[in-house]
Write a protein that holds these residues in place. Structure first.
Motif, mmCIF file in Angstrom:
data_model
loop_
_atom_site.group_PDB
_atom_site.id
_atom_site.type_symbol
_atom_site.label_atom_id
_atom_site.label_comp_id
_atom_site.label_asym_id
_atom_site.label_seq_id
_atom_site.Cartn_x
_atom_site.Cartn_y
_atom_site.Cartn_z
ATOM 1 N N HIS A 16 43.078 73.661 0.744
ATOM 2 C CA HIS A 16 42.223 74.374 -0.195
ATOM 3 C C HIS A 16 42.831 75.693 -0.660
ATOM 4 N N HIS A 17 44.115 75.878 -0.437
ATOM 5 C CA HIS A 17 44.798 77.035 -1.015
ATOM 6 C C HIS A 17 44.969 76.812 -2.509
ATOM 7 N N THR A 18 45.240 77.859 -3.229
ATOM 8 C CA THR A 18 45.440 77.743 -4.673
ATOM 9 C C THR A 18 46.743 76.992 -4.963
ATOM 10 N N LEU A 19 46.833 76.444 -6.169
ATOM 11 C CA LEU A 19 48.044 75.715 -6.552
ATOM 12 C C LEU A 19 49.295 76.588 -6.490
ATOM 13 N N LEU B 237 55.729 75.000 -0.707
ATOM 14 C CA LEU B 237 56.498 73.746 -0.740
ATOM 15 C C LEU B 237 57.875 73.966 -1.357
ATOM 16 N N GLY B 238 57.948 74.813 -2.376
ATOM 17 C CA GLY B 238 59.253 75.102 -2.970
ATOM 18 C C GLY B 238 60.198 75.751 -1.977
ATOM 19 N N SER B 239 59.679 76.670 -1.157
ATOM 20 C CA SER B 239 60.541 77.302 -0.149
ATOM 21 C C SER B 239 61.002 76.296 0.898
ATOM 22 N N VAL B 240 60.134 75.346 1.262
ATOM 23 C CA VAL B 240 60.511 74.327 2.243
ATOM 24 C C VAL B 240 61.623 73.438 1.685
ATOM 25 N N MET C 207 51.064 65.031 -11.933
ATOM 26 C CA MET C 207 51.591 65.577 -10.681
ATOM 27 C C MET C 207 53.087 65.852 -10.798
ATOM 28 N N THR C 208 53.834 64.970 -11.426
ATOM 29 C CA THR C 208 55.274 65.194 -11.578
ATOM 30 C C THR C 208 55.557 66.411 -12.452
ATOM 31 N N LYS C 209 54.705 66.628 -13.482
ATOM 32 C CA LYS C 209 54.887 67.814 -14.320
ATOM 33 C C LYS C 209 54.577 69.087 -13.531
ATOM 34 N N LEU C 210 53.556 69.015 -12.670
ATOM 35 C CA LEU C 210 53.222 70.163 -11.829
ATOM 36 C C LEU C 210 54.342 70.441 -10.823
ATOM 37 N N ALA C 211 54.901 69.381 -10.245
ATOM 38 C CA ALA C 211 55.976 69.555 -9.270
ATOM 39 C C ALA C 211 57.229 70.125 -9.917
ATOM 40 N N ALA C 212 57.460 69.799 -11.189
ATOM 41 C CA ALA C 212 58.645 70.328 -11.875
ATOM 42 C C ALA C 212 58.598 71.837 -12.010
ATOM 43 N N ILE C 213 57.394 72.402 -11.974
ATOM 44 C CA ILE C 213 57.266 73.858 -12.097
ATOM 45 C C ILE C 213 57.662 74.551 -10.801
#
Length: 494
Positions: free
Chosen positions: A407-410, A417-420, A466-472
């Motif tokens: 429930h954290h913000t996007l 996740l990007g840092s991981v 979701m793929t577009k969100l992950a690309a950010i």
């Protein structure tokens, strides 16, 4: 009687003629006189540090002496552990590290730093310093088992780090080139590069993948002290090491003696492990390769993980037999399941196919699986990919963390996740491993997608969105490390 220049002398210096100027001809401008050298010996040879003290050159003198006199003992070393070295050791510690049995954190010690370090320095040099037992905790391993880890008290960490700095000045001149574990200016990728280059450029047909069973718990402390005394003649340093070895372990409130092994997690343990294996394995393996081997032999050691390549199978089998005997003399034992002798190399696939066998076996080293493969031109290619169990363990860890961060913000989820993913790629993004880093990113996006869909029973988040969100937020998978031959040639030019 010292010569004192007269006024006429200084005048002569001031009108010194320029180069190639005729003696009989006047010069338009005289040469600027050379600056005086008086007082140069009082000036510092190095820049001043943030602690307003000059960087000591004494460890450089120790290093030069160790290089020039390979068999000499150093009888006076404790005086190098001065206030400045203790301060440097304290500042190098991790701020957020767990506290040991003393319950003192980095911030607590910093509150009265100068007084604490002055008192610590006094106790070290008067012999009043006492080592505290380490707190033992267990951390999970990739194979499901647990690894014991020792958390030392803060002052023990400071003194151990200072001792490591002094001893490294000596032993870095003694350690052999194929030893890579926990050494200054050497890392895991240096060992991986050395192994890859050696297998690709040397006629290697057999690989011995050796692992020492419970090495840090099996080190014989008596032999370790004997090895230290080969180079260390200062009994005060020896007593410091003995204090840490005999301090014991505190597990669930119960104190246990430590007559064997070195505490895992202690600052000084990696150096002690390297010293032990330097005399037990490195020097002996170097002599065996020189005197007993009939063919080519390569060696790469990272801590207690040893990989050797042999041109001849007879050499490999003979070495494995004598290696077991050698280790038994010093209380060590090869792991029965993890130690393997396999056929490997540029001709392994052809030879096994001719005998009706399957593909060549693989071996693992420092988180990678090494595979015999072919390039697009049909030539031998050493292929490295991330170990499957390490990949699974990483994904399980990410999945558990995403449950807590559901429930954290996007932006918060995406930044974490990007840092991981960037941290994983920083180590694993080597040539020939593009599939693994691409697969990790795909599964991370899938975990994130499922986590977001669980927020609501009426979620309309599609895979395309979701793929577009992950690309950010997630980096694009790409190779970050050069080929082993390129980096090895730069760091170790021949």
């Amino acid at each position: 009687m010292m010569y004192e220049p007269e006024k006429s002398d200084s005048a002569i210096v001031a009108v010194k003629l320029a180069n190639k100027a005729a003696v009989s001809k006047a010069v338009a401008e005289p040469v600027e006189p050379r600056a005086g050298t008086k007082g140069n010996t009082q000036q510092s040879h190095t820049r001043r540090t943030q602690c307003r003290s000059s960087v000591s050159q004494r460890l450089n003198r120790v290093r030069n002496a160790a290089r020039q006199r390979r068999c000499e003992k150093f009888t006076a070393l404790l005086h190098h552990m001065d206030f400045d070295l203790l301060l440097e050791s304290f500042l190098a510690l991790k701020r957020g590290a767990a506290a040991g049995v003393d319950k003192v954190t980095w911030e607590d010690y910093e509150a009265q730093l100068e007084g604490n370090l002055q008192d610590l320095h006094k106790r070290i040099h008067s012999g009043a310093y006492r080592a505290l037992p380490v707190t033992r905790v267990f951390i999970p391993k990739a194979d499901g088992r647990q690894r014991p880890l020792g958390i030392a008290a803060l002052e023990d960490k400071i003194v151990q780090r200072a001792t490591v700095a002094v001893l490294n000045a000596i032993y870095e001149e003694d350690f052999l080139g194929f030893s890579y574990g926990f050494r200054p200016k050497r890392g895991q990728h240096d060992a991986l590069d050395a192994l890859s280059v050696a297998i690709s450029s040397t006629p290697v047909n057999w690989i011995l993948d050796a692992d020492i069973k419970g090495f840090f718990d099996a080190v014989n402390q008596d032999w370790l002290i004997r090895f230290l005394r080969h180079r260390i003649g200062d009994e005060r340093i020896i007593r410091l090491v003995q204090k840490w070895l005999k301090a014991g372990v505190l597990e669930e409130g119960q104190w246990q003696s430590s007559d064997m092994g070195t505490p895992q997690g202690a600052v000084i343990s990696p150096l002690l492990a390297n010293i032990y294996l330097h005399y037990v394995f490195d020097l002996w393996a170097k002599q065996w390769r020189k005197r007993e081997a009939k063919g080519k032999v390569i060696v790469v050691r990272y801590a207690d993980d040893i990989v050797m390549g042999f041109e001849l199978g007879t050499d490999a089998r003979r070495f494995l037999d004598v290696m077991r005997e050698r280790f038994a003399q010093f209380g060590l034992e090869l792991h029965g399941e993890k130690t393997r002798l396999i056929e490997f190399g540029r001709f392994a696939a052809y030879r096994r196919k001719r005998r009706g066998l399957g593909k060549p076996e693989t071996f693992t080293f420092l988180g990678f699986t090494f595979i015999c493969a072919k390039s697009r031109q049909g030539k031998f290619l050493l292929w490295r990919k991330t170990r499957a169990d390490r990949m699974r363990a990483k994904l399980v860890e990410i999945r558990e963390q995403m449950r807590k961060r559901m429930h954290h913000t996007l932006p918060e989820q995406g930044a974490w996740l990007g840092s991981v993913v960037r941290g994983f790629n920083a180590y694993h993004a080597v040539p020939t491993n593009s599939r693994s880093i691409g697969a990790l990113r795909y599964h991370v996006v899938e975990i994130w997608w499922k986590s977001l869909r669980r927020r609501s029973q009426k979620s309309n988040l599609t895979w395309d969105r979701m793929t577009k969100l992950a690309a950010i937020w997630l980096p694009t998978p790409r190779i970050l490390h050069p080929w082993p031959q390129q980096r090895f040639a730069v760091k170790y030019p021949r």
